[in-house]
Design a protein around this motif. Structure first.
Motif, PDB file in Angstrom:
ATOM      1  N   ILE A 269      40.373  49.248  27.658  1.00 31.13           N
ATOM      2  CA  ILE A 269      40.710  48.269  28.693  1.00 31.13           C
ATOM      3  C   ILE A 269      41.185  46.992  28.009  1.00 31.13           C
ATOM      4  O   ILE A 269      40.427  46.357  27.273  1.00 31.13           O
ATOM      5  CB  ILE A 269      39.502  47.969  29.596  1.00 31.13           C
ATOM      6  CG1 ILE A 269      39.095  49.224  30.383  1.00 31.13           C
ATOM      7  CG2 ILE A 269      39.811  46.823  30.554  1.00 31.13           C
ATOM      8  CD1 ILE A 269      37.905  49.020  31.293  1.00 31.13           C
ATOM      9  N   TYR A 331      42.227  50.208  34.739  1.00 28.34           N
ATOM     10  CA  TYR A 331      41.666  48.861  34.854  1.00 28.34           C
ATOM     11  C   TYR A 331      42.288  47.900  33.844  1.00 28.34           C
ATOM     12  O   TYR A 331      42.674  48.288  32.750  1.00 28.34           O
ATOM     13  CB  TYR A 331      40.148  48.888  34.657  1.00 28.34           C
ATOM     14  CG  TYR A 331      39.388  49.310  35.898  1.00 28.34           C
ATOM     15  CD1 TYR A 331      38.886  48.365  36.786  1.00 28.34           C
ATOM     16  CD2 TYR A 331      39.189  50.658  36.185  1.00 28.34           C
ATOM     17  CE1 TYR A 331      38.199  48.750  37.921  1.00 28.34           C
ATOM     18  CE2 TYR A 331      38.506  51.056  37.319  1.00 28.34           C
ATOM     19  CZ  TYR A 331      38.014  50.094  38.187  1.00 28.34           C
ATOM     20  OH  TYR A 331      37.337  50.482  39.311  1.00 28.34           O
ATOM     21  N   HIS A 333      41.526  43.762  32.485  1.00 28.98           N
ATOM     22  CA  HIS A 333      40.636  42.593  32.539  1.00 28.98           C
ATOM     23  C   HIS A 333      41.504  41.341  32.509  1.00 28.98           C
ATOM     24  O   HIS A 333      42.194  41.085  31.530  1.00 28.98           O
ATOM     25  CB  HIS A 333      39.680  42.614  31.353  1.00 28.98           C
ATOM     26  CG  HIS A 333      38.405  41.850  31.584  1.00 28.98           C
ATOM     27  ND1 HIS A 333      38.383  40.532  31.996  1.00 28.98           N
ATOM     28  CD2 HIS A 333      37.087  42.226  31.470  1.00 28.98           C
ATOM     29  CE1 HIS A 333      37.120  40.132  32.119  1.00 28.98           C
ATOM     30  NE2 HIS A 333      36.322  41.139  31.806  1.00 28.98           N
ATOM     31  N   LYS A 383      43.789  48.300  38.869  1.00 28.84           N
ATOM     32  CA  LYS A 383      42.518  47.693  39.253  1.00 28.84           C
ATOM     33  C   LYS A 383      42.165  46.629  38.211  1.00 28.84           C
ATOM     34  O   LYS A 383      42.765  46.589  37.141  1.00 28.84           O
ATOM     35  CB  LYS A 383      41.438  48.766  39.329  1.00 28.84           C
ATOM     36  CG  LYS A 383      41.762  49.868  40.329  1.00 28.84           C
ATOM     37  CD  LYS A 383      40.755  51.003  40.252  1.00 28.84           C
ATOM     38  CE  LYS A 383      41.152  52.146  41.163  1.00 28.84           C
ATOM     39  NZ  LYS A 383      40.229  53.307  41.050  1.00 28.84           N
ATOM     40  N   TYR A 384      41.176  45.787  38.518  1.00 23.75           N
ATOM     41  CA  TYR A 384      40.954  44.664  37.622  1.00 23.75           C
ATOM     42  C   TYR A 384      39.482  44.280  37.525  1.00 23.75           C
ATOM     43  O   TYR A 384      38.658  44.523  38.405  1.00 23.75           O
ATOM     44  CB  TYR A 384      41.774  43.441  38.053  1.00 23.75           C
ATOM     45  CG  TYR A 384      41.944  43.304  39.543  1.00 23.75           C
ATOM     46  CD1 TYR A 384      41.002  42.651  40.317  1.00 23.75           C
ATOM     47  CD2 TYR A 384      43.064  43.849  40.176  1.00 23.75           C
ATOM     48  CE1 TYR A 384      41.159  42.546  41.689  1.00 23.75           C
ATOM     49  CE2 TYR A 384      43.237  43.752  41.542  1.00 23.75           C
ATOM     50  CZ  TYR A 384      42.272  43.096  42.291  1.00 23.75           C
ATOM     51  OH  TYR A 384      42.434  43.004  43.639  1.00 23.75           O
TER      52      TYR A 384
END
Length: 534
Positions: A269, A331, A333, A383-384
């Protein structure tokens, strides 16, 4: 005379007392276990009966007709190499055959994959099934799983069950039913404060696999340097890295890290922190950052990203489109931590923008920025994750957001996140950059992230946690022993059952595990004081 004798006796008594109190026993402080698994399995039955293993005649039996034969073969080669190089085995057959517990020579581990492994390019994802069963009895050894990820975890366990006795490899009859407590078991590495060469990152990934971590959180950029070599904006690293050649991760480097992690069942990620921690972006593109003022005069300093300019969001959209294509994980960040408002407060254009938009606080301005970034990622179907300040400052977030808790009083914040229906990820007590004198792994081991969560529904929203290695005071020469085996304590907390919290039991197993990592080329530091690895 009598008084003198009494004083002498008292002196002798006190001397003997202090000698016994401070006497040091020779040998290791902690006697290591033999063949104990780290992290501790959910269920395990161990027998006194055992097999011997002759490394160069031992083999794995793979399942037939699976969609990822090369993926599995590569994993089996890695683990055969680990087993074969553990020790030079010397067998004295007559000695072992006299032992009633001797089951013979274990020649094969049969692997049964009951689920689907669709293709060679399979990617690890959140909520992957990593369950496996491992049975070693008088009929032989069988590893069973529904997924290739469970097979990987089972292979690691099998390799740890093997230990040396009198220069001979042994493995006890064992039954294990194992699965992780949490689906997200992460390790964060900061490669901005000090650049970490790719071979160091690959060693970290090996160690992560040995500890059943499954997420590599790559904090790749920060204020101090921008080492990611962007295809879209190569000038970011050309000007913002410590060195435009030796201090950057080329696209081929990033691809290598992602692939190395993938075949070990580890997700990667990326974190590109915004709107703060972006000073290195401004070396090449100062127009992205806010100009700071003193007494209404520009003072030459740059603050967080300028949330008032369309060019800021256009730039982020272009860069993040690239990042989402380079990093295959679902995902991303986006950071959002430690945004200093002083520069925004000093800038008249920012304040005029706030008035025009009826923003009454700088938290609202931050929310405006984060919402734009979230919208960009939504259009990219990504997504985060965000740091906790984004939630605490009142930014409106969908319930699918993962809020990463890191500050003191983290359990309370985590509880608030989960009460709000958001997913939580915990790191508050797992900062490996925080040092204590002597051995400190037990502090990480005692940390329980679900302490304030009571219902099953609440616990489902806690995805797990991450060990965080920030890079201010470590470089390529010191980072690995700083991390291991301290991060191993966190790995067990995230994998094993909540009831696994016996420090004395953990000590002897971690002593063995640190030596095990040493034998595999990981420069893990001693966990418990004086001792030796053979």
């Amino acid at each position: 005379m009598i008084v003198g004798q009494i004083k002498m006796r008292l002196f002798i008594f006190v001397s003997l007392f202090w000698a016994s109190t401070f006497a040091i026993r020779p040998g290791p402080v902690i006697q290591a276990s033999k063949g104990a698994v780290w992290p501790k399995p959910q269920q395990q039955e161990i027998s006194e009966t055992y097999y011997l293993i002759r490394p160069h005649s031992f083999t794995f039996k793979s399942p037939d007709h699976i969609g990822c034969p090369s993926f599995l073969d590569d994993a089996l080669t890695r683990y055969w190499t680990i087993i074969a190089t553990t020790i030079s085995s010397k067998l004295e057959e007559k000695l072992w055959k006299l032992d009633d517990n001797f089951l013979g020579y274990l020649e094969i581990l049969t692997i049964k994959l009951f689920g689907e492994c669709p293709n060679e390019n399979i990617l690890p994802e959140l909520y992957d099934n990593e369950n496996y069963t491992l049975t070693i009895d008088s009929d032989g050894a069988v590893l069973t799983s529904e997924t290739i990820w469970g097979v990987l975890r089972g292979l690691e366990t099998f390799s740890q069950l093997i230990y040396s006795e009198q220069d001979t490899l042994m493995i006890n009859a064992t039954k294990i039913n194992d699965f992780p407590r949490f689906p997200h078991r992460g390790f964060l590495l900061d490669t901005s404060r000090h650049f970490e060469p790719v071979p160091i990152i690959l060693q970290m990934l090996d160690a992560m696999a040995y500890n059943k971590f499954n997420v590599f959180h790559w904090h790749i950029t920060d204020d101090h340097s921008f080492p990611y070599k962007s295809r879209t904006y190569p000038e970011l690293s050309d000007k913002g890295a410590y060195h435009p050649v030796r201090g950057v991760y080329e696209q081929s480097d990033v691809k290598k890290v992602i692939e190395y992690a993938r075949v070990r069942g580890i997700r990667v990620i990326p974190e590109f922190d915004t709107p703060g921690h972006t000073r290195s972006w401004g070396v090449a593109h100062p127009e992205l950052l806010t100009s700071c003022f003193t007494d209404n005069v520009v003072n030459g300093q740059l603050g967080p990203m300028d949330p008032t300019k369309d060019i800021t969001y256009n730039f982020i959209n272009n860069l993040f489109t690239e990042i989402v294509n380079v990093f295959p994980d679902s995902y991303f960040h986006i950071g959002g931590d430690e945004v200093e408002f002083d520069c925004w407060k000093s800038n008249p254009d920012v304040n005029n923008f706030m008035k025009q938009n009826n923003f009454l606080s700088y938290e609202q301005l931050e929310s405006y920025f984060i919402q734009h970034v979230v919208n960009i990622l939504d259009t990219l179907s990504s997504k985060y994750l965000v740091w906790e300040e984004v939630f605490v400052n009142g930014v409106e977030l969908p319930n699918s957001t993962v809020v990463h808790i890191w500050k003191d009083n983290g359990l309370s914040t985590l509880n608030n996140v989960i009460k709000a229906g958001k997913y939580g990820l915990y790191s508050s007590c797992w900062y490996l950059s925080v040092l204590h004198s002597g051995s400190d792994w037990d502090a990480f081991y005692k940390c329980e992230p679900a302490l304030l969560l009571h219902t099953e529904e609440e616990k489902k929203l806690l995805l797990g946690g991450e060990a965080c290695m920030w890079g201010e005071y470590v470089n390529e020469y010191s980072v690995i022993p700083r991390v291991w085996p301290r991060a191993s304590a966190i790995a067990e907390r995230l994998w094993s059952d909540e009831s696994v919290n016996d420090i004395s039991d953990a000590q002897i197993r971690l002593e063995e595990h640190a030596c095990r990592m040493n034998k595999r080329g990981i420069a893990a530091q001693p966990p418990n004081g004086p001792g030796v690895c053979f």
